[in-house]
Design a protein around this motif. Structure first.
Motif, mmCIF file in Angstrom:
data_model
loop_
_atom_site.group_PDB
_atom_site.id
_atom_site.type_symbol
_atom_site.label_atom_id
_atom_site.label_comp_id
_atom_site.label_asym_id
_atom_site.label_seq_id
_atom_site.Cartn_x
_atom_site.Cartn_y
_atom_site.Cartn_z
ATOM 1 N N PRO A 46 0.831 -1.203 0.000
ATOM 2 C CA PRO A 46 0.000 0.000 0.000
ATOM 3 C C PRO A 46 0.866 1.254 0.000
ATOM 4 O O PRO A 46 2.004 1.210 0.475
ATOM 5 N N PRO A 47 0.364 2.379 -0.552
ATOM 6 C CA PRO A 47 1.140 3.623 -0.495
ATOM 7 C C PRO A 47 1.195 4.147 0.937
ATOM 8 O O PRO A 47 0.402 3.743 1.783
ATOM 9 N N ASP A 48 2.158 5.027 1.187
ATOM 10 C CA ASP A 48 2.292 5.606 2.525
ATOM 11 C C ASP A 48 1.285 6.746 2.688
ATOM 12 O O ASP A 48 0.952 7.424 1.719
ATOM 13 N N TYR A 49 0.790 6.968 3.937
ATOM 14 C CA TYR A 49 -0.249 7.984 4.131
ATOM 15 C C TYR A 49 0.260 9.402 3.888
ATOM 16 O O TYR A 49 -0.507 10.290 3.597
ATOM 17 N N GLN A 50 1.594 9.617 4.019
ATOM 18 C CA GLN A 50 2.119 10.970 3.811
ATOM 19 C C GLN A 50 2.797 11.125 2.463
ATOM 20 O O GLN A 50 2.620 12.095 1.764
ATOM 21 N N ALA A 197 8.827 -0.228 12.042
ATOM 22 C CA ALA A 197 7.834 0.824 12.220
ATOM 23 C C ALA A 197 6.954 0.940 10.979
ATOM 24 O O ALA A 197 6.678 2.027 10.501
ATOM 25 N N MET A 198 6.567 -0.184 10.423
ATOM 26 C CA MET A 198 5.653 -0.189 9.284
ATOM 27 C C MET A 198 4.900 -1.516 9.294
ATOM 28 O O MET A 198 5.370 -2.486 9.869
ATOM 29 N N PRO A 199 3.703 -1.560 8.671
ATOM 30 C CA PRO A 199 2.935 -2.808 8.709
ATOM 31 C C PRO A 199 3.578 -3.911 7.863
ATOM 32 O O PRO A 199 4.452 -3.643 7.034
ATOM 33 N N GLU A 201 2.619 -5.777 5.324
ATOM 34 C CA GLU A 201 2.575 -5.769 3.853
ATOM 35 C C GLU A 201 3.581 -4.784 3.269
ATOM 36 O O GLU A 201 3.874 -4.813 2.088
ATOM 37 N N MET A 202 4.112 -3.874 4.123
ATOM 38 C CA MET A 202 5.150 -2.957 3.663
ATOM 39 C C MET A 202 6.546 -3.521 3.924
ATOM 40 O O MET A 202 7.435 -3.369 3.104
ATOM 41 N N MET B 129 2.854 3.994 7.075
ATOM 42 C CA MET B 129 1.610 3.213 7.171
ATOM 43 C C MET B 129 0.725 3.524 5.984
ATOM 44 O O MET B 129 0.850 4.579 5.362
ATOM 45 N N PRO B 130 -0.175 2.573 5.660
ATOM 46 C CA PRO B 130 -1.073 2.817 4.535
ATOM 47 C C PRO B 130 -2.088 3.891 4.885
ATOM 48 O O PRO B 130 -2.412 4.068 6.069
ATOM 49 N N PRO B 131 -2.635 4.625 3.871
ATOM 50 C CA PRO B 131 -3.562 5.727 4.148
ATOM 51 C C PRO B 131 -4.812 5.279 4.897
ATOM 52 O O PRO B 131 -5.307 6.007 5.748
ATOM 53 N N SER B 134 -4.044 5.159 8.579
ATOM 54 C CA SER B 134 -3.858 6.459 9.222
ATOM 55 C C SER B 134 -5.196 7.173 9.357
ATOM 56 O O SER B 134 -5.465 7.810 10.370
#
Lengths: 251, 155
Positions: A46-50, A197-199, A201-202, B129-131, B134
């Motif tokens: 998945p893409p990162d939220y930021q 510090a990431m889920p 799937e990342m 983290m994925p969107p 968050s």
């Protein structure tokens, strides 16, 4: 503990035979792991939220940076073995691993710059982590240049080994720069001892890519070392026979 | 291990220890120059040189951002929890810039203690983290707890 395997490494012929057996396994696993890791990382993670999709460069940047540092540590270890046990294969390893390490450092620096521009707003910052990494690149250049500059094999091996050993102090500086000083570079996301510090799937693609990069390094290093061993042993009968067999096979 | 090899190994270890000591002393002496930025506390204590170009880093304080109506000038405050530093910047801010984000600004302090910046960099942290995650955390107001928790585990 049985140390015969270690002393056997002193024999180029033995090294040539054993590395020939490992090489196919390493090459196949390197290709498989890198392909699987890249597809998972670039297409399925998945893409990162930021940062959105630009974070995906981590799948190249982090393995390359890991490898750049591990390669240097292995240069230093090979340097110690070469100086203390006078093993010729150690010098072959130093000379052949240095260019791979230099390329990995370049990849880490370039991908970092490409990521830094959209994320930080600058291609390059004189931050402790980035500067230490640049010094690592120059150390690699120094070892490569020194190896070519001295024509006497033995003195060149000694000089390169000493440079490799002395330069190893830079490795903890790279590693801990983000903890010791205020830097723009973020601390490690991915460490052996802690939960990333990431889920999952990342980080799973990142782990696969990292192992793949190590296999790739081992495979390329063995190929380069085998060629160099053949070149240096070109006066011996087994090397001549091996070259004749190789030429016969490819012709 | 035979004595000659042992001797060589000892010499190598001695050289390495010497180099480590030298580098460690050098880096300790240069401590302040290696830090990329000054924290607002350091600036408030007068540790940052006046008149010279310095970098200030910290988190953008919530609700402190004001944009000028007729130019690209923005004013905001960075904080490290203990002290605050005002920053004025004219130009385009990086994508990651927002309130609560870590940033580093390069510029000179004026006599009011406000940093007139000519470059603002966003500092990213080590958390990814994925969107969906968050936004879910944000909805329940857990995002801050999550980030604090991450910081704790990373210590």
């Amino acid at each position: 503990m049985n140390w015969t395997w270690f002393h056997k490494l002193g024999s180029p012929k033995w090294f040539y035979e054993i590395s020939g057996r490992w090489l196919p396994w390493l090459s196949v696993s390197a290709v498989l792991l890198i392909v699987v890791g890249a597809v998972m990382g670039l297409a399925y993670a998945p893409p990162d939220y930021q940062q959105g999709n630009s974070f995906r460069i981590i799948y190249i940047h982090v393995p390359a940076a890991f490898l750049a540092q591990s390669t240097y540590i292995s240069l230093a270890i090979a340097g110690v073995v070469g100086l203390v046990w006078k093993m010729k294969i150690a010098d072959v390893a130093v000379q052949q691993a240095a260019p791979i390490g230099a390329w990995m450092t370049v990849i880490a620096l370039v991908t970092g710059a490409v990521w830094g521009k959209p994320t930080w707003g600058a291609w390059w910052v004189w931050d402790a982590r980035l500067t230490a990494m640049l010094i690592l690149l120059f150390l690699y250049f120094g070892i490569i240049a020194l190896g070519h500059a001295i024509s006497n094999r033995e003195s060149s091996a000694k000089a390169c080994a000493i440079l490799a050993i002395v330069g190893v102090v830079n490795i903890p500086i790279i590693k801990y720069s983000v903890d010791w000083w205020n830097t723009l570079h973020q601390p490690a996301t991915f460490t052996i001892t802690e939960k990333p510090a990431m889920p999952m799937e990342m980080w799973l693609p990142l782990l696969i890519m990292t192992i793949g990069f190590y296999c790739f390094f081992a495979a390329v290093l063995l190929m380069r070392m085998r060629l160099e061993v053949l070149r240096r042993e070109s006066r011996t009968r087994w090397a001549q026979a091996e070259v004749a067999r190789q030429i016969g096979r490819s012709a | 291990m035979n004595p000659i090899r042992k001797k060589r190994l000892i010499i190598i270890v001695a050289i390495l220890l010497g180099v480590i000591a030298t580098v460690a002393l050098g880096l300790t002496a240069l401590q302040q120059n290696i830090n990329l930025f000054y924290t607002p506390t350091q600036i408030a204590n007068g540790e940052a040189p006046q008149g010279a170009r310095i970098r200030a880093g910290g988190l953008v304080k919530e609700g402190s951002l004001t944009r000028s109506e007729d130019s690209l000038t923005v004013d905001f405050v960075v904080t490290d929890g203990d002290a605050d530093t005002g920053i004025q910047y004219r130009g385009i801010l990086p994508d990651l810039f927002r309130e609560g984000q870590g940033i580093v600004a390069l510029g000179r302090l004026n006599d009011k203690g406000v940093l007139i910046a000519d470059e603002v960099l966003a500092k990213h942290d080590e958390n990814y983290m994925p969107p969906e995650v968050s936004s879910a955390l944000e909805k329940t107001g857990m995002l801050k707890n999550y980030q604090d928790g991450q910081k704790e585990t990373n210590k």
